[in-house]
Design an enzyme around this catalytic site. Structure first.
Site, PDB file in Angstrom:
ATOM      1  N   ARG A   1       0.810  -1.221   0.000  1.00 22.19           N
ATOM      2  CA  ARG A   1       0.000   0.000   0.000  1.00 22.19           C
ATOM      3  C   ARG A   1       0.841   1.267   0.000  1.00 22.19           C
ATOM      4  O   ARG A   1       0.333   2.353  -0.286  1.00 22.19           O
ATOM      5  CB  ARG A   1      -0.925   0.016   1.224  1.00 22.19           C
ATOM      6  CG  ARG A   1      -2.177  -0.805   1.057  1.00 22.19           C
ATOM      7  CD  ARG A   1      -2.895  -0.975   2.384  1.00 22.19           C
ATOM      8  NE  ARG A   1      -3.099   0.279   3.080  1.00 22.19           N
ATOM      9  CZ  ARG A   1      -4.181   1.060   2.956  1.00 22.19           C
ATOM     10  NH1 ARG A   1      -5.143   0.711   2.107  1.00 22.19           N
ATOM     11  NH2 ARG A   1      -4.299   2.156   3.659  1.00 22.19           N
ATOM     12  N   ALA A   2       2.118   1.153   0.323  1.00 16.24           N
ATOM     13  CA  ALA A   2       2.988   2.334   0.352  1.00 16.24           C
ATOM     14  C   ALA A   2       3.138   2.962  -1.027  1.00 16.24           C
ATOM     15  O   ALA A   2       3.552   4.114  -1.156  1.00 16.24           O
ATOM     16  CB  ALA A   2       4.356   1.960   0.909  1.00 16.24           C
TER      17      ALA A   2
ATOM     18  N   CYS B   1       3.595  34.350  25.486  1.00 15.98           N
ATOM     19  CA  CYS B   1       3.596  32.922  25.827  1.00 15.98           C
ATOM     20  C   CYS B   1       3.355  32.718  27.319  1.00 15.98           C
ATOM     21  O   CYS B   1       4.032  33.322  28.153  1.00 15.98           O
ATOM     22  CB  CYS B   1       4.924  32.285  25.412  1.00 15.98           C
ATOM     23  SG  CYS B   1       5.136  30.586  25.989  1.00 15.98           S
TER      24      CYS B   1
ATOM     25  N   ASP C   1      -2.236  24.041  35.226  1.00 12.66           N
ATOM     26  CA  ASP C   1      -3.353  24.940  35.514  1.00 12.66           C
ATOM     27  C   ASP C   1      -4.697  24.317  35.161  1.00 12.66           C
ATOM     28  O   ASP C   1      -5.740  24.816  35.586  1.00 12.66           O
ATOM     29  CB  ASP C   1      -3.167  26.258  34.748  1.00 12.66           C
ATOM     30  CG  ASP C   1      -1.919  27.016  35.197  1.00 12.66           C
ATOM     31  OD1 ASP C   1      -1.610  26.974  36.404  1.00 12.66           O
ATOM     32  OD2 ASP C   1      -1.251  27.630  34.340  1.00 12.66           O
TER      33      ASP C   1
ATOM     34  N   ASN D   1       3.906  15.768  24.324  1.00  9.03           N
ATOM     35  CA  ASN D   1       3.179  15.890  23.062  1.00  9.03           C
ATOM     36  C   ASN D   1       3.833  17.027  22.293  1.00  9.03           C
ATOM     37  O   ASN D   1       3.712  18.184  22.683  1.00  9.03           O
ATOM     38  CB  ASN D   1       1.700  16.207  23.297  1.00  9.03           C
ATOM     39  CG  ASN D   1       0.976  15.068  23.974  1.00  9.03           C
ATOM     40  OD1 ASN D   1       1.252  13.907  23.720  1.00  9.03           O
ATOM     41  ND2 ASN D   1       0.043  15.395  24.855  1.00  9.03           N
TER      42      ASN D   1
ATOM     43  N   GLY E   1      -1.822  17.709  19.368  1.00 13.69           N
ATOM     44  CA  GLY E   1      -2.675  18.341  20.364  1.00 13.69           C
ATOM     45  C   GLY E   1      -1.955  19.226  21.357  1.00 13.69           C
ATOM     46  O   GLY E   1      -2.526  19.610  22.377  1.00 13.69           O
ATOM     47  N   CYS E   2      -0.694  19.564  21.070  1.00 14.71           N
ATOM     48  CA  CYS E   2       0.053  20.441  21.972  1.00 14.71           C
ATOM     49  C   CYS E   2      -0.574  21.832  21.961  1.00 14.71           C
ATOM     50  O   CYS E   2      -0.699  22.452  20.905  1.00 14.71           O
ATOM     51  CB  CYS E   2       1.514  20.507  21.553  1.00 14.71           C
ATOM     52  SG  CYS E   2       2.531  21.510  22.647  1.00 14.71           S
TER      53      CYS E   2
ATOM     54  N   HIS F   1       7.748  21.825  26.012  1.00 12.78           N
ATOM     55  CA  HIS F   1       7.455  21.367  27.366  1.00 12.78           C
ATOM     56  C   HIS F   1       6.931  19.938  27.350  1.00 12.78           C
ATOM     57  O   HIS F   1       6.525  19.423  26.317  1.00 12.78           O
ATOM     58  CB  HIS F   1       6.421  22.283  28.039  1.00 12.78           C
ATOM     59  CG  HIS F   1       5.047  22.182  27.439  1.00 12.78           C
ATOM     60  ND1 HIS F   1       4.702  22.809  26.254  1.00 12.78           N
ATOM     61  CD2 HIS F   1       3.933  21.512  27.849  1.00 12.78           C
ATOM     62  CE1 HIS F   1       3.437  22.552  25.971  1.00 12.78           C
ATOM     63  NE2 HIS F   1       2.950  21.761  26.918  1.00 12.78           N
TER      64      HIS F   1
ATOM     65  N   PHE G   1      -3.416   8.285   9.576  1.00 14.19           N
ATOM     66  CA  PHE G   1      -4.659   8.442  10.322  1.00 14.19           C
ATOM     67  C   PHE G   1      -5.085   7.089  10.878  1.00 14.19           C
ATOM     68  O   PHE G   1      -5.130   6.103  10.140  1.00 14.19           O
ATOM     69  CB  PHE G   1      -5.769   9.009   9.427  1.00 14.19           C
ATOM     70  CG  PHE G   1      -5.566  10.451   9.053  1.00 14.19           C
ATOM     71  CD1 PHE G   1      -5.990  11.467   9.887  1.00 14.19           C
ATOM     72  CD2 PHE G   1      -4.939  10.785   7.861  1.00 14.19           C
ATOM     73  CE1 PHE G   1      -5.792  12.802   9.541  1.00 14.19           C
ATOM     74  CE2 PHE G   1      -4.741  12.112   7.507  1.00 14.19           C
ATOM     75  CZ  PHE G   1      -5.172  13.124   8.352  1.00 14.19           C
TER      76      PHE G   1
END
Length: 349
Positions: A29-30, A53, A79, A154, A160-161, A167, A313
């Site tokens: 499939r590649a 920031c 937080d 992450n 999702g960072c 960090h 995905f």
């Protein structure tokens, strides 16, 4: 007449003994064309300090609290913590379909350095050593109160960072999370059956074969595991039996900084982009047992597949059936191994 099996051409399944699951490998499939999503590459030069920031030194966080003018790795209470120290236990239910249990813990953030522009591969090995020391300090402190302490990062918006300042996070749990509990069971079962430690045996096999090793230093190896799920997934392991980060010798800790820099540099060099991933360490829990079946290791799960704009995905069959990959682990390791250990941003023109 049936053709002879060729792992780079024919679909097959590979078993992951660490999590007791199979992955479907479909190397043919590649070759398929891609007309799907193209993600924008964001490669603007970041400043070393960003006054807007929330994580930069001396800046105000979203809560209104001021960061100190820190010059080394800085840790603070998240937080927006996912876990709370004083959480009451839910009432027990007799219904097997509606079960819940208490979840206590703490969530912390670790800024790797004061420099807003420097991810791990752009730090020096000495600066990464400072990060490792803080990880070890946090493990000692939180491990005295909780049986599980998860160190992870992450990296990148694709993972999702929520803040671009480099960090990581540290979550301490009163319970063993699902992935860890599974690894605890499989490693324990392997020791009982074979009389040896699973990942120590695995390192010996991979050192002999060499085909999946990406980086090797005196005390560590980084490799694409035989059972890898993500296209350029890697597993980072010490060469000897070590149960936790806190048990590393000074030499092993220093060498860990070296291999972290080399591995993450190769990642960035693959597509000449700040390579997104989720990474984290798995190690023996702080549960009062000897945990001889455990071996310290770190997982790197990067989503990029074909370029800086094309990612893997996990949808459809992966969600409903089992994990699947196109590139073989050996092909992925060969590509990563061939890359320079000098970051593309630091090369002389």
């Amino acid at each position: 007449m049936t053709a002879l099996f060729e792992p780079t051409e024919h679909p097959h399944r590979r078993y992951n003994p660490l999590i007791d699951q199979w992955v479907l490998v479909s190397p043919h499939r590649a070759k398929r064309p891609w007309q799907g999503q193209q993600e924008k590459v964001n490669e603007e030069q970041k400043p070393s300090y960003d006054p807007t920031c929330y994580l930069c030194p001396s800046n105000k966080r979203i809560t209104g609290e001021l960061n100190p003018d820190y010059r080394k790795p800085y840790v603070f209470k998240n937080d927006f913590s996912a876990l709370l120290e004083d959480t009451p236990a839910p009432e027990k239910s007799s219904d097997p379909l509606f079960q819940s249990s208490q979840a206590r813990g703490e969530s912390r953030v670790i800024c790797f350095s004061p420099d807003h522009s420097k991810t791990l591969p752009l730090l020096t090995a000495l600066e990464i050593e400072e990060v490792i020391k803080v990880w070890q300090e946090q493990l000692r402190e939180l491990g005295a109160k909780y049986q599980w302490v998860q160190i992870f990062e992450n990296k990148g918006a694709a993972m999702g960072c929520s803040n671009p300042h480099p960090h990581g996070q540290i979550w301490a749990n009163s319970f063993l999370p699902n992935e860890v509990a599974r690894e605890d069971r499989t490693q324990r079962d392997y020791l009982l059956k074979h009389g040896s430690v699973m990942l120590v045996d695995y390192v010996k096999r991979e050192l002999a074969l060499k085909e999946r090793i990406v980086v090797e230093t005196e005390h560590w190896i980084a490799l694409v595991p035989y059972w890898a799920i993500w296209p350029f997934e890697t597993l980072l392991l010490p060469k000897t039996h070590v149960k936790r980060l806190t048990e590393l010798s000074d030499e092993q800790s220093k060498d860990l900084a070296v291999i972290l820099k080399k591995l993450t540099t190769k990642y960035d060099n693959l597509f000449e982009t700040s390579f997104p991933y989720s990474m984290g360490f798995h190690a023996a829990p702080f549960n009062g047992e000897d945990n001889e079946h455990w071996q310290l290791h770190a997982h790197f799960y990067p989503p990029l597949l074909r370029s800086a704009t094309v990612r893997k995905f996990m949808v459809g069959y992966e969600m409903l059936g089992e994990n699947q990959r196109d590139l073989t682990a050996e092909q992925a390791a060969e590509r990563l191994r061939a890359l320079s250990e000098v970051h593309y941003k630091e090369r002389t023109k």
